[in-house]
Motif scaffolding. Sequence first.
Motif, short mmCIF file in Angstrom:
data_model
loop_
_atom_site.label_atom_id
_atom_site.label_comp_id
_atom_site.label_asym_id
_atom_site.label_seq_id
_atom_site.Cartn_x
_atom_site.Cartn_y
_atom_site.Cartn_z
N VAL A 160 61.25 87.01 103.30
CA VAL A 160 61.43 88.01 104.36
C VAL A 160 60.53 87.59 105.51
CG1 VAL A 160 61.20 90.42 105.02
CG2 VAL A 160 61.96 89.82 102.70
N THR A 161 61.10 87.40 106.69
CA THR A 161 60.32 86.91 107.82
C THR A 161 59.37 87.98 108.35
OG1 THR A 161 61.99 87.58 109.45
CG2 THR A 161 62.21 85.37 108.48
N ARG A 162 58.33 87.53 108.98
CA ARG A 162 57.40 88.46 109.62
C ARG A 162 58.06 89.07 110.86
NH1 ARG A 162 51.65 85.11 109.57
NH2 ARG A 162 51.45 84.97 107.29
N ALA A 163 58.84 88.28 111.55
CA ALA A 163 59.49 88.74 112.77
C ALA A 163 60.78 89.49 112.44
CB ALA A 163 59.81 87.57 113.68
N PRO A 164 61.12 90.51 113.23
CA PRO A 164 62.40 91.18 113.04
C PRO A 164 63.54 90.40 113.69
CG PRO A 164 61.19 92.21 114.83
CD PRO A 164 60.28 91.15 114.25
N GLY A 165 64.76 90.79 113.37
CA GLY A 165 65.91 90.13 113.95
C GLY A 165 65.92 90.20 115.46
N GLY A 166 66.35 89.11 116.09
CA GLY A 166 66.39 89.05 117.54
C GLY A 166 65.07 88.75 118.20
N HIS A 167 64.02 88.61 117.41
CA HIS A 167 62.67 88.38 117.95
C HIS A 167 61.97 87.22 117.23
CE1 HIS A 167 62.70 92.00 120.48
NE2 HIS A 167 63.37 92.56 119.48
N GLY A 168 62.73 86.19 116.88
CA GLY A 168 62.14 85.02 116.25
C GLY A 168 62.31 84.93 114.76
#
Length: 201
Positions: A160-168
Amino acid sequence: MRALTTPALSFPPELLLKAQGGGPGTSLGIRAAIFDVDGVLTDGRIYIGEEGESFKAFSTLDGHGLKLLDQGGITPIIITGRDSPAVRRRVADLGLKHAVYGAKDKLAVAEPLLAQLGLDWGQVAAMGDDWPDLPLLCRAAFACAPAQAHAEVLAIAHHVTRAPGGHGAARECCDLLLMAKGRYASLLHGHLSTLDGGQAA
């Protein structure tokens, strides 16, 4: 100029191992990555104008990441449940060769596309944020989700990425896959040795 001898970015060794893919006949590791659009390459919000046209915001970080992925030997694939001129324009601007729009059943369109590319699921990564993406995420050798993804997606994602969708978020997934493949450092150094590092994303 400050010398950059090693990349600043790093991931845990066990995560890099998972991101390499695996399975019978997959000695080359991950060779393609499927990305959703709404909620992954965008923040999931859709702006609708007076004439019914839709507007979406995309991240240049994600765009450059998709280009780097292709340069690193991993084919980026876009499969989205919606179709709009904005998405088609973004895909065209990035020069992505494989995209399916308005896919009601993402698995049904993914399998023939992978067969055409000569790939099996052990060589595929996928990134999605909601229930329509689950069939792809469950079959992919490596599943990635943005920070704001639905709980059922978060429950099965390998990362799970640290950044949310649309923001990296997609860029983080691209960086991880490239690092797992051993291509991240060479691509980075290639950018350091040129004046511009390629066209804008």
